[in-house]
Motif scaffolding. Structure first.
Motif, PDB file in Angstrom:
ATOM      1  N   MET A   1     -42.769  26.651   5.846  1.00 30.24           N
ATOM      2  CA  MET A   1     -43.822  25.912   5.191  1.00 30.24           C
ATOM      3  C   MET A   1     -45.032  25.841   6.128  1.00 30.24           C
ATOM      4  O   MET A   1     -44.891  25.594   7.323  1.00 30.24           O
ATOM      5  CB  MET A   1     -43.331  24.502   4.849  1.00 30.24           C
ATOM      6  CG  MET A   1     -44.407  23.627   4.304  1.00 30.24           C
ATOM      7  SD  MET A   1     -43.869  22.003   3.746  1.00 30.24           S
ATOM      8  CE  MET A   1     -43.441  21.231   5.273  1.00 30.24           C
ATOM      9  N   VAL A   2     -46.194  26.062   5.579  1.00 28.91           N
ATOM     10  CA  VAL A   2     -47.427  26.002   6.348  1.00 28.91           C
ATOM     11  C   VAL A   2     -47.879  24.552   6.401  1.00 28.91           C
ATOM     12  O   VAL A   2     -47.959  23.879   5.379  1.00 28.91           O
ATOM     13  CB  VAL A   2     -48.518  26.882   5.695  1.00 28.91           C
ATOM     14  CG1 VAL A   2     -49.821  26.753   6.453  1.00 28.91           C
ATOM     15  CG2 VAL A   2     -48.065  28.326   5.633  1.00 28.91           C
ATOM     16  N   LEU A   3     -48.175  24.066   7.592  1.00 33.17           N
ATOM     17  CA  LEU A   3     -48.611  22.690   7.774  1.00 33.17           C
ATOM     18  C   LEU A   3     -50.144  22.667   7.781  1.00 33.17           C
ATOM     19  O   LEU A   3     -50.781  23.169   8.710  1.00 33.17           O
ATOM     20  CB  LEU A   3     -48.045  22.147   9.085  1.00 33.17           C
ATOM     21  CG  LEU A   3     -48.112  20.663   9.310  1.00 33.17           C
ATOM     22  CD1 LEU A   3     -47.369  19.909   8.200  1.00 33.17           C
ATOM     23  CD2 LEU A   3     -47.496  20.312  10.651  1.00 33.17           C
ATOM     24  N   PHE A   4     -50.722  22.098   6.731  1.00 31.35           N
ATOM     25  CA  PHE A   4     -52.174  22.097   6.559  1.00 31.35           C
ATOM     26  C   PHE A   4     -52.898  21.490   7.753  1.00 31.35           C
ATOM     27  O   PHE A   4     -53.886  22.035   8.238  1.00 31.35           O
ATOM     28  CB  PHE A   4     -52.555  21.347   5.277  1.00 31.35           C
ATOM     29  CG  PHE A   4     -54.040  21.278   5.043  1.00 31.35           C
ATOM     30  CD1 PHE A   4     -54.716  22.350   4.501  1.00 31.35           C
ATOM     31  CD2 PHE A   4     -54.756  20.135   5.377  1.00 31.35           C
ATOM     32  CE1 PHE A   4     -56.086  22.299   4.290  1.00 31.35           C
ATOM     33  CE2 PHE A   4     -56.125  20.072   5.179  1.00 31.35           C
ATOM     34  CZ  PHE A   4     -56.791  21.158   4.637  1.00 31.35           C
ATOM     35  N   ARG A   5     -52.399  20.348   8.260  1.00 38.99           N
ATOM     36  CA  ARG A   5     -53.117  19.680   9.346  1.00 38.99           C
ATOM     37  C   ARG A   5     -53.155  20.531  10.620  1.00 38.99           C
ATOM     38  O   ARG A   5     -54.115  20.487  11.368  1.00 38.99           O
ATOM     39  CB  ARG A   5     -52.552  18.287   9.610  1.00 38.99           C
ATOM     40  CG  ARG A   5     -51.183  18.268  10.208  1.00 38.99           C
ATOM     41  CD  ARG A   5     -50.772  16.820  10.538  1.00 38.99           C
ATOM     42  NE  ARG A   5     -49.481  16.824  11.169  1.00 38.99           N
ATOM     43  CZ  ARG A   5     -48.375  16.392  10.606  1.00 38.99           C
ATOM     44  NH1 ARG A   5     -48.408  15.896   9.389  1.00 38.99           N
ATOM     45  NH2 ARG A   5     -47.237  16.441  11.258  1.00 38.99           N
ATOM     46  N   ARG A   6     -52.125  21.351  10.829  1.00 35.91           N
ATOM     47  CA  ARG A   6     -52.119  22.218  12.009  1.00 35.91           C
ATOM     48  C   ARG A   6     -53.148  23.335  11.859  1.00 35.91           C
ATOM     49  O   ARG A   6     -53.919  23.624  12.770  1.00 35.91           O
ATOM     50  CB  ARG A   6     -50.727  22.815  12.245  1.00 35.91           C
ATOM     51  CG  ARG A   6     -50.661  23.702  13.497  1.00 35.91           C
ATOM     52  CD  ARG A   6     -49.327  24.396  13.639  1.00 35.91           C
ATOM     53  NE  ARG A   6     -48.913  25.136  12.453  1.00 35.91           N
ATOM     54  CZ  ARG A   6     -49.437  26.312  12.085  1.00 35.91           C
ATOM     55  NH1 ARG A   6     -50.387  26.883  12.787  1.00 35.91           N
ATOM     56  NH2 ARG A   6     -49.001  26.925  11.010  1.00 35.91           N
ATOM     57  N   VAL A   7     -53.181  23.958  10.691  1.00 35.76           N
ATOM     58  CA  VAL A   7     -54.124  25.050  10.440  1.00 35.76           C
ATOM     59  C   VAL A   7     -55.561  24.516  10.479  1.00 35.76           C
ATOM     60  O   VAL A   7     -56.454  25.145  11.045  1.00 35.76           O
ATOM     61  CB  VAL A   7     -53.822  25.749   9.093  1.00 35.76           C
ATOM     62  CG1 VAL A   7     -54.808  26.857   8.814  1.00 35.76           C
ATOM     63  CG2 VAL A   7     -52.396  26.287   9.087  1.00 35.76           C
ATOM     64  N   LEU A   8     -55.770  23.327   9.919  1.00 36.17           N
ATOM     65  CA  LEU A   8     -57.088  22.697   9.953  1.00 36.17           C
ATOM     66  C   LEU A   8     -57.506  22.416  11.394  1.00 36.17           C
ATOM     67  O   LEU A   8     -58.645  22.704  11.792  1.00 36.17           O
ATOM     68  CB  LEU A   8     -57.084  21.405   9.143  1.00 36.17           C
ATOM     69  CG  LEU A   8     -58.370  20.582   9.193  1.00 36.17           C
ATOM     70  CD1 LEU A   8     -59.535  21.359   8.601  1.00 36.17           C
ATOM     71  CD2 LEU A   8     -58.178  19.264   8.486  1.00 36.17           C
ATOM     72  N   GLY A   9     -56.599  21.870  12.171  1.00 32.74           N
ATOM     73  CA  GLY A   9     -56.904  21.578  13.575  1.00 32.74           C
ATOM     74  C   GLY A   9     -57.279  22.819  14.350  1.00 32.74           C
ATOM     75  O   GLY A   9     -58.215  22.809  15.160  1.00 32.74           O
ATOM     76  N   GLU A  10     -56.557  23.908  14.104  1.00 33.41           N
ATOM     77  CA  GLU A  10     -56.867  25.172  14.781  1.00 33.41           C
ATOM     78  C   GLU A  10     -58.264  25.666  14.401  1.00 33.41           C
ATOM     79  O   GLU A  10     -59.010  26.156  15.253  1.00 33.41           O
ATOM     80  CB  GLU A  10     -55.823  26.232  14.432  1.00 33.41           C
ATOM     81  CG  GLU A  10     -54.466  25.954  15.050  1.00 33.41           C
ATOM     82  CD  GLU A  10     -53.360  26.867  14.534  1.00 33.41           C
ATOM     83  OE1 GLU A  10     -53.626  27.696  13.626  1.00 33.41           O
ATOM     84  OE2 GLU A  10     -52.229  26.746  15.026  1.00 33.41           O
ATOM     85  N   ALA A  11     -58.630  25.511  13.134  1.00 33.77           N
ATOM     86  CA  ALA A  11     -59.952  25.953  12.678  1.00 33.77           C
ATOM     87  C   ALA A  11     -61.054  25.099  13.306  1.00 33.77           C
ATOM     88  O   ALA A  11     -62.096  25.625  13.730  1.00 33.77           O
ATOM     89  CB  ALA A  11     -60.038  25.896  11.155  1.00 33.77           C
ATOM     90  N   LEU A  12     -60.826  23.796  13.396  1.00 28.61           N
ATOM     91  CA  LEU A  12     -61.821  22.912  14.000  1.00 28.61           C
ATOM     92  C   LEU A  12     -61.975  23.197  15.497  1.00 28.61           C
ATOM     93  O   LEU A  12     -63.093  23.234  16.019  1.00 28.61           O
ATOM     94  CB  LEU A  12     -61.451  21.446  13.771  1.00 28.61           C
ATOM     95  CG  LEU A  12     -61.569  20.957  12.325  1.00 28.61           C
ATOM     96  CD1 LEU A  12     -60.973  19.569  12.188  1.00 28.61           C
ATOM     97  CD2 LEU A  12     -63.017  20.983  11.866  1.00 28.61           C
ATOM     98  N   ARG A  13     -60.858  23.396  16.171  1.00 30.69           N
ATOM     99  CA  ARG A  13     -60.928  23.711  17.602  1.00 30.69           C
ATOM    100  C   ARG A  13     -61.669  25.038  17.823  1.00 30.69           C
ATOM    101  O   ARG A  13     -62.514  25.152  18.714  1.00 30.69           O
ATOM    102  CB  ARG A  13     -59.541  23.784  18.220  1.00 30.69           C
ATOM    103  CG  ARG A  13     -59.611  24.214  19.703  1.00 30.69           C
ATOM    104  CD  ARG A  13     -58.272  24.194  20.369  1.00 30.69           C
ATOM    105  NE  ARG A  13     -57.969  22.824  20.705  1.00 30.69           N
ATOM    106  CZ  ARG A  13     -56.763  22.274  20.678  1.00 30.69           C
ATOM    107  NH1 ARG A  13     -55.722  23.003  20.338  1.00 30.69           N
ATOM    108  NH2 ARG A  13     -56.571  21.032  20.992  1.00 30.69           N
ATOM    109  N   ALA A  14     -61.369  26.030  17.003  1.00 29.68           N
ATOM    110  CA  ALA A  14     -62.040  27.329  17.140  1.00 29.68           C
ATOM    111  C   ALA A  14     -63.544  27.176  16.925  1.00 29.68           C
ATOM    112  O   ALA A  14     -64.337  27.770  17.668  1.00 29.68           O
ATOM    113  CB  ALA A  14     -61.450  28.333  16.152  1.00 29.68           C
ATOM    114  N   ALA A  15     -63.941  26.378  15.939  1.00 30.41           N
ATOM    115  CA  ALA A  15     -65.369  26.162  15.678  1.00 30.41           C
ATOM    116  C   ALA A  15     -66.025  25.449  16.859  1.00 30.41           C
ATOM    117  O   ALA A  15     -67.133  25.808  17.273  1.00 30.41           O
ATOM    118  CB  ALA A  15     -65.548  25.341  14.399  1.00 30.41           C
TER     119      ALA A  15
END
Length: 100
Positions: A1-15
């Motif tokens: 299962m993909v954890l939305f908050r983890r993927v979101l956090g990775e995108a914010l950190r990358a930005a």
């Protein structure tokens, strides 16, 4: 299962990293503690829609762009999970999983 908050956090950190900003700089702009932003970036805390809006504004990136990136990353992870996880076919080709 993909954890939305983890993927979101990775995108914010990358930005943030792409813009060369520190947690403290984003914190000041978004009016959120650096520790809380760090927890969001690590995927350990959920960001409310208001907080997400503040972070995007501080990062000078449209919310729609972040959500598009998160959606694409989640889709890739889902596909990878489908490929790596053996599935048991049930009636009509549905996927059936057993808790046992």
């Amino acid at each position: 299962m993909v954890l939305f908050r983890r993927v979101l956090g990775e995108a914010l950190r990358a930005a943030r990293m792409q813009r060369g900003m520190t947690l403290r700089e984003v914190s000041k702009e978004a009016r959120v503690s650096p520790g809380y932003i760090s927890e969001i970036e690590r995927g350990t805390k959920e960001a409310s829609s208001e907080l997400l809006g503040s972070l995007c504004q501080a990062l000078d990136i449209p919310l729609s762009v972040v959500l598009r990136e998160v959606s694409s990353a989640a889709a890739l992870e889902e596909r990878a999970l489908e490929i790596s996880t053996p599935q048991i076919a049930g009636r009509g080709g549905d996927v059936v999983a057993s808790a046992a």
